[in-house]
Structures are given as C-alpha cells and as structure tokens.
Design a protein around this motif. Structure first.
Motif, PDB file in Angstrom:
ATOM      1  N   ASP A  10       0.839  -1.200   0.000  1.00  0.00           N
ATOM      2  CA  ASP A  10       0.000   0.000   0.000  1.00  0.00           C
ATOM      3  C   ASP A  10       0.873   1.249   0.000  1.00  0.00           C
ATOM      4  N   LEU A  11       0.431   2.278  -0.717  1.00  0.00           N
ATOM      5  CA  LEU A  11       1.138   3.553  -0.724  1.00  0.00           C
ATOM      6  C   LEU A  11       0.755   4.383   0.495  1.00  0.00           C
ATOM      7  N   VAL A  12       1.724   5.117   1.009  1.00  0.00           N
ATOM      8  CA  VAL A  12       1.529   5.996   2.155  1.00  0.00           C
ATOM      9  C   VAL A  12       2.022   7.384   1.771  1.00  0.00           C
ATOM     10  N   LYS A  13       1.163   8.381   1.931  1.00  0.00           N
ATOM     11  CA  LYS A  13       1.545   9.767   1.678  1.00  0.00           C
ATOM     12  C   LYS A  13       2.181  10.317   2.948  1.00  0.00           C
ATOM     13  N   ILE A  14       3.422  10.768   2.843  1.00  0.00           N
ATOM     14  CA  ILE A  14       4.154  11.287   4.000  1.00  0.00           C
ATOM     15  C   ILE A  14       3.660  12.703   4.292  1.00  0.00           C
ATOM     16  N   VAL A  15       3.256  12.935   5.546  1.00  0.00           N
ATOM     17  CA  VAL A  15       2.711  14.237   5.947  1.00  0.00           C
ATOM     18  C   VAL A  15       3.830  15.253   6.153  1.00  0.00           C
ATOM     19  N   ASP A  16       4.913  14.849   6.818  1.00  0.00           N
ATOM     20  CA  ASP A  16       6.009  15.759   7.134  1.00  0.00           C
ATOM     21  C   ASP A  16       7.327  15.113   6.708  1.00  0.00           C
ATOM     22  N   VAL A  17       7.908  15.592   5.621  1.00  0.00           N
ATOM     23  CA  VAL A  17       9.132  15.000   5.091  1.00  0.00           C
ATOM     24  C   VAL A  17      10.291  15.157   6.080  1.00  0.00           C
ATOM     25  N   GLN A  18      10.350  16.261   6.809  1.00  0.00           N
ATOM     26  CA  GLN A  18      11.424  16.455   7.788  1.00  0.00           C
ATOM     27  C   GLN A  18      11.397  15.374   8.865  1.00  0.00           C
ATOM     28  N   GLU A  19      10.211  14.932   9.241  1.00  0.00           N
ATOM     29  CA  GLU A  19      10.061  13.840  10.212  1.00  0.00           C
ATOM     30  C   GLU A  19      10.664  12.554   9.646  1.00  0.00           C
ATOM     31  N   LEU A  20      10.485  12.335   8.355  1.00  0.00           N
ATOM     32  CA  LEU A  20      11.037  11.159   7.684  1.00  0.00           C
ATOM     33  C   LEU A  20      12.558  11.213   7.638  1.00  0.00           C
ATOM     34  N   LEU A  21      13.111  12.380   7.370  1.00  0.00           N
ATOM     35  CA  LEU A  21      14.557  12.521   7.226  1.00  0.00           C
ATOM     36  C   LEU A  21      15.312  12.464   8.551  1.00  0.00           C
ATOM     37  N   ASP A  22      14.643  12.729   9.658  1.00  0.00           N
ATOM     38  CA  ASP A  22      15.283  12.753  10.983  1.00  0.00           C
ATOM     39  C   ASP A  22      15.539  11.321  11.461  1.00  0.00           C
ATOM     40  N   PRO A  23      16.806  10.921  11.574  1.00  0.00           N
ATOM     41  CA  PRO A  23      17.123   9.543  11.980  1.00  0.00           C
ATOM     42  C   PRO A  23      16.769   9.242  13.438  1.00  0.00           C
ATOM     43  N   ASN A  24      16.439  10.264  14.218  1.00  0.00           N
ATOM     44  CA  ASN A  24      16.056  10.039  15.613  1.00  0.00           C
ATOM     45  C   ASN A  24      14.584   9.661  15.761  1.00  0.00           C
ATOM     46  N   ASN A  25      13.814   9.791  14.695  1.00  0.00           N
ATOM     47  CA  ASN A  25      12.398   9.387  14.710  1.00  0.00           C
ATOM     48  C   ASN A  25      12.272   7.971  14.177  1.00  0.00           C
ATOM     49  N   GLU A  26      11.655   7.091  14.946  1.00  0.00           N
ATOM     50  CA  GLU A  26      11.425   5.724  14.477  1.00  0.00           C
ATOM     51  C   GLU A  26      10.096   5.603  13.746  1.00  0.00           C
ATOM     52  N   THR A  27       9.214   6.594  13.939  1.00  0.00           N
ATOM     53  CA  THR A  27       7.908   6.573  13.297  1.00  0.00           C
ATOM     54  C   THR A  27       7.664   7.888  12.562  1.00  0.00           C
ATOM     55  N   ILE A  28       6.733   7.842  11.622  1.00  0.00           N
ATOM     56  CA  ILE A  28       6.357   9.045  10.879  1.00  0.00           C
ATOM     57  C   ILE A  28       4.834   9.084  10.776  1.00  0.00           C
ATOM     58  N   HIS A  29       4.313  10.252  10.479  1.00  0.00           N
ATOM     59  CA  HIS A  29       2.875  10.406  10.262  1.00  0.00           C
ATOM     60  C   HIS A  29       2.609  10.381   8.762  1.00  0.00           C
ATOM     61  N   GLY A  30       1.628   9.607   8.370  1.00  0.00           N
ATOM     62  CA  GLY A  30       1.294   9.499   6.961  1.00  0.00           C
ATOM     63  C   GLY A  30      -0.167   9.130   6.778  1.00  0.00           C
ATOM     64  N   GLU A  55      13.062  -0.048  -3.352  1.00  0.00           N
ATOM     65  CA  GLU A  55      14.356   0.277  -2.754  1.00  0.00           C
ATOM     66  C   GLU A  55      14.178   0.674  -1.290  1.00  0.00           C
ATOM     67  N   SER A  56      15.095   0.237  -0.453  1.00  0.00           N
ATOM     68  CA  SER A  56      15.057   0.566   0.972  1.00  0.00           C
ATOM     69  C   SER A  56      15.323   2.049   1.199  1.00  0.00           C
ATOM     70  N   LEU A  57      14.878   2.534   2.354  1.00  0.00           N
ATOM     71  CA  LEU A  57      15.171   3.912   2.738  1.00  0.00           C
ATOM     72  C   LEU A  57      16.660   4.026   3.056  1.00  0.00           C
ATOM     73  N   PRO A  58      17.261   5.185   2.839  1.00  0.00           N
ATOM     74  CA  PRO A  58      18.677   5.370   3.164  1.00  0.00           C
ATOM     75  C   PRO A  58      18.938   5.157   4.658  1.00  0.00           C
ATOM     76  N   ARG A  59      20.060   4.562   4.949  1.00  0.00           N
ATOM     77  CA  ARG A  59      20.424   4.274   6.343  1.00  0.00           C
ATOM     78  C   ARG A  59      20.485   5.547   7.182  1.00  0.00           C
ATOM     79  N   CYS A  60      20.896   6.670   6.565  1.00  0.00           N
ATOM     80  CA  CYS A  60      21.016   7.929   7.313  1.00  0.00           C
ATOM     81  C   CYS A  60      19.650   8.472   7.730  1.00  0.00           C
ATOM     82  N   TRP A  61      18.552   7.968   7.181  1.00  0.00           N
ATOM     83  CA  TRP A  61      17.203   8.350   7.604  1.00  0.00           C
ATOM     84  C   TRP A  61      16.725   7.478   8.757  1.00  0.00           C
TER      85      TRP A  61
END
Length: 70
Positions: A10-30, A55-61
């Motif tokens: 299933d596709l998920v629309k990411i609400v806040d891209v900065q939340e996705l890019l922050d490696p300290n967040n284990e979860t995101i809102h979508g 493709e997997s998400l980058p490790r730095c995320w």
C-alpha cells in the motif's frame, strides 16, 4: 512524497518530510492511500517502509549513528 508498506504494498503519503529525514524518529505520520477518500493520518514505523520502486530507505534516515563503524 509517497512511500510503500513492505508487507502490503500500500502507498503511504508522508505528511512531514522532515520527520522522515530525521534519523532520531522511528515513526512518521502518513496517510494510507486506499480508496478515493482522503484517509486519516496514522503513524507508521519507518523500518516498515520502502520507496515505491522497492528500494530501501537510506540508512542515514533510519540510524542516527550511521557514520560510526560497527
């Protein structure tokens, strides 16, 4: 930005891209993209998401300590 759930595809629309890019967040809102109606915002674990290409998400995320050797 859209990502895909590994287990269902299933596709998920990411609400806040900065939340996705922050490696300290284990979860995101979508928003799950099912049906024609706008879905409620939900919480998704980043390790359960991939790019629509598969493709997997980058490790730095995902890992705040990605620069440290294991």
């Amino acid at each position: 930005m859209f990502l895909q759930l590994k287990d269902t595809g299933d596709l998920v629309k990411i609400v806040d891209v900065q939340e996705l890019l922050d490696p300290n967040n284990e979860t995101i809102h979508g928003q799950d993209q099912e049906g024609q109606e706008e879905q409620e915002t939900d919480i998704f674990k980043k390790d359960e998401l991939v790019f629509p290409s598969g493709e997997s998400l980058p490790r730095c995320w995902l890992d705040a300590n990605y620069r440290k050797a294991k």
